[in-house]
Design an enzyme around this catalytic site. Structure first.
Site, short mmCIF file in Angstrom:
data_model
loop_
_atom_site.label_atom_id
_atom_site.label_comp_id
_atom_site.label_asym_id
_atom_site.label_seq_id
_atom_site.Cartn_x
_atom_site.Cartn_y
_atom_site.Cartn_z
N ASP A 1 29.69 -5.99 26.22
CA ASP A 1 28.51 -6.39 26.99
C ASP A 1 27.65 -5.14 27.16
OD1 ASP A 1 26.55 -7.04 28.81
OD2 ASP A 1 27.90 -8.14 30.16
N HIS B 1 23.43 -4.71 45.25
CA HIS B 1 22.81 -5.91 44.63
C HIS B 1 23.50 -7.21 45.04
CE1 HIS B 1 20.28 -3.40 42.21
NE2 HIS B 1 21.30 -2.84 41.56
N ASP C 1 19.22 4.86 45.19
CA ASP C 1 19.54 4.35 43.85
C ASP C 1 18.23 3.93 43.17
OD1 ASP C 1 22.16 2.86 42.39
OD2 ASP C 1 20.24 1.88 41.98
N TYR D 1 24.92 6.70 36.09
CA TYR D 1 25.60 6.40 34.83
C TYR D 1 25.60 7.54 33.83
CZ TYR D 1 25.08 2.14 37.34
OH TYR D 1 25.13 1.23 38.36
C1 X5A Z 1 24.56 -0.50 41.15
C2 X5A Z 1 23.61 -0.46 39.97
C3 X5A Z 1 22.58 -1.66 38.15
C4 X5A Z 1 22.66 -2.92 37.36
C5 X5A Z 1 21.73 -2.85 36.14
C6 X5A Z 1 21.76 -4.11 35.31
N1 X5A Z 1 23.46 -1.62 39.28
N2 X5A Z 1 20.85 -4.04 34.23
O1 X5A Z 1 23.07 0.58 39.67
ZN ZN Z 2 21.32 1.44 40.37
#
Ligand code: X5A
Ligand code: ZN
Length: 466
Positions: free
Chosen positions: A22, A137, A174, A307
């Protein structure tokens, strides 16, 4: 007053991962926690923190935000095979489940609540929880964007109940909009939610109309939801600082929070594939430092996104180092915010003008109280100019006809401490206010008074002001 910084981490939260292909979810990996913790060890920050153990959040705690139906769905994933997991995951946007997800999500909630308890009980002054899955989210009935339970929203509800708090500030740095947090507190004036996020005129995930600057809250909660939508990528240190100086900090000082929760995502940092922004790790030290001047320093940072493993872990270290009250690193690069950032900032300020005194009289500070004047001058002028100049030494001169009290002088000095690697010199009128001042410079550390000329003396000593 409490001192010390809590660090909450348990490697069990690395025990789930994506099991199938994914491309949207494959950036949310266990190494995010591992590399952050490794880097904290590398800088000897772990041993300087107070280790607080994690626990599971209880069903009752999870249901402060989520429905029992949703809780049962998440619970049921524990025993599913890969095919079933994939099917449940498809019911949500940008989410994957693993048999260990439920356990980790409960630990993430519990870790966050342990941090709140440590700060609220006075065991520590502040702290950080390194958790997976992230939370901001997720919604009453839905997982979303790698998030399962809304750790920070649950923590705010919990702090209100357990400690009777009346004003909690949530700062979501964030790069994504924490729409889950917005939905929970939209009508609640006791929780001020601030989020900046990559928006690109609604072309960026989660593609919501309600992430824009005009979502100010609803009903009694009008004015307590602050969205700063970034309509271009490449926002950097100066843009983030400008949003703090001109939006978050004036409102936050007027709000007077009793506790600060940070939805501490680092995908807003340089190198992150999601955010495409340019803020360096040092920037997060300064953001943390500003927030530490509120709520008596009661600050709980809870990991959300991030990330790019190197950028993430360096930024986590900067945050923890600052919570530990180390001198701040100099912030680098161009210090003028870009046009698009200025536009977003002006839009939020405009939308919130009806709700906050600090935004009401633009460019005309004279009409309100002294206190407002002071914040207006410091945040709107002194700090932006000082940060753009990047001085090697800060000298604060307090003249004879000032209206500032010792608290004002103290706050001004604290806010300027992020500059000149904390080398601050205060020049102050003799016999008016007793002040001792800190200076990290090796030459000055031991001095308490080096010069006395006429009506002014220059004082050095321990910080903070007593
Ligand atoms: C916690 C966070 C991001 C989700 C991105 C989906 N979520 N495209 O950074
Ligand atoms: Zn995020």
């Amino acid at each position: 007053m409490a001192s010390g910084t809590a660090l909450i981490y348990d490697d069990e939260m690395t025990s789930y991962k994506l099991l199938w292909d994914d491309p949207e979810c494959d950036i949310e990996v266990p190494e995010r926690l591992l590399s952050s913790y490794e880097q904290l060890k590398h800088y000897h920050l772990v041993e300087r923190c107070i280790h607080v153990p994690v626990r599971e959040g209880t069903e009752e705690e999870i249901m402060l935000v989520h429905s029992s139906e949703y809780l049962e769905v998440v619970k049921s994933t524990q025993t599913m095979n890969e095919e079933e997991l994939q099917r449940v995951s498809e019911n949500y946007d940008a989410v994957y489940f693993h048999p260990n997800t439920y356990r980790c999500a409960k630990l993430a909630v519990g870790a966050t609540l342990q941090l709140v308890d440590s700060v609220m009980s006075g065991k520590v002054r502040n702290g950080m929880a390194l958790v997976r899955p992230p939370g901001h989210h997720s919604q009453r009935n839905a997982a979303n964007g790698f998030c399962v339970f809304n750790n920070v929203a649950i923590a705010a509800q919990y702090a209100k109940r357990r400690y009777g708090l009346q004003r909690i500030l949530i700062v979501d740095w964030d790069v994504h909009h924490g729409q889950g947090i917005q939905y929970v507190f939209e009508e609640d004036p006791s929780v001020l939610y601030y989020s900046w996020h990559r928006y690109e005129h609604q072309q960026f995930w989660p593609l919501l109309r309600e992430s824009d600057y005009d979502a100010v809250g609803q009903g009694k909660g009008k004015g307590f939801n602050l969205n700063v939508p970034w309509n271009k990528v490449g926002m950097g240190n100066s843009d983030y600082l400008a949003a703090f100086f001109h939006v978050l900090l004036p409102v936050a000082f007027e709000f007077v929070p009793e506790l600060i929760l940070v939805s501490s995502g680092y995908d807003s940092g340089i190198g992150d594939p999601e955010g495409q922004m340019n803020a360096t790790p040092e920037c997060f030290a300064h953001l943390t430092h500003f927030l530490m001047q509120l709520a008596n320093g009661r600050l709980c940072a809870v990991l959300e996104g991030g990330y790019h493993l190197k950028s993430l872990s360096e930024s986590v270290c900067m945050t923890v180092k600052t919570l530990l009250r180390d001198p701040l690193p100099q912030i680098s690069g161009e210090m003028a915010p870009c046009l698009s950032a200025i536009e977003s900032i002006q839009n939020v300020r405009g939308a919130h003008k009806p709700y906050w005194k600090c935004l009401m009289y633009e460019g005309n500070c004279s009409s309100d109280a002294e206190r407002n004047n002071f914040f207006c001058a410091v945040l709107g002028f002194i700090l932006p100019v000082a940060y753009s100049y990047q001085p090697d030494l800060v000298i604060i001169v307090i003249g004879p006809n000032r209206s500032l009290g010792v608290n004002g002088i103290s706050l001004l000095t604290c806010l300027l401490q992020g500059l000149a690697e904390s080398q601050i010199l205060v020049v102050i009128q003799v016999r008016s206010v007793e002040v001792t001042v800190g200076c990290q410079h090796p030459h000055y550390q031991s001095l308490t008074r080096i010069h006395c000329a006429g009506r002014y003396s220059i004082l050095f000593g321990q910080f903070p002001l007593k």
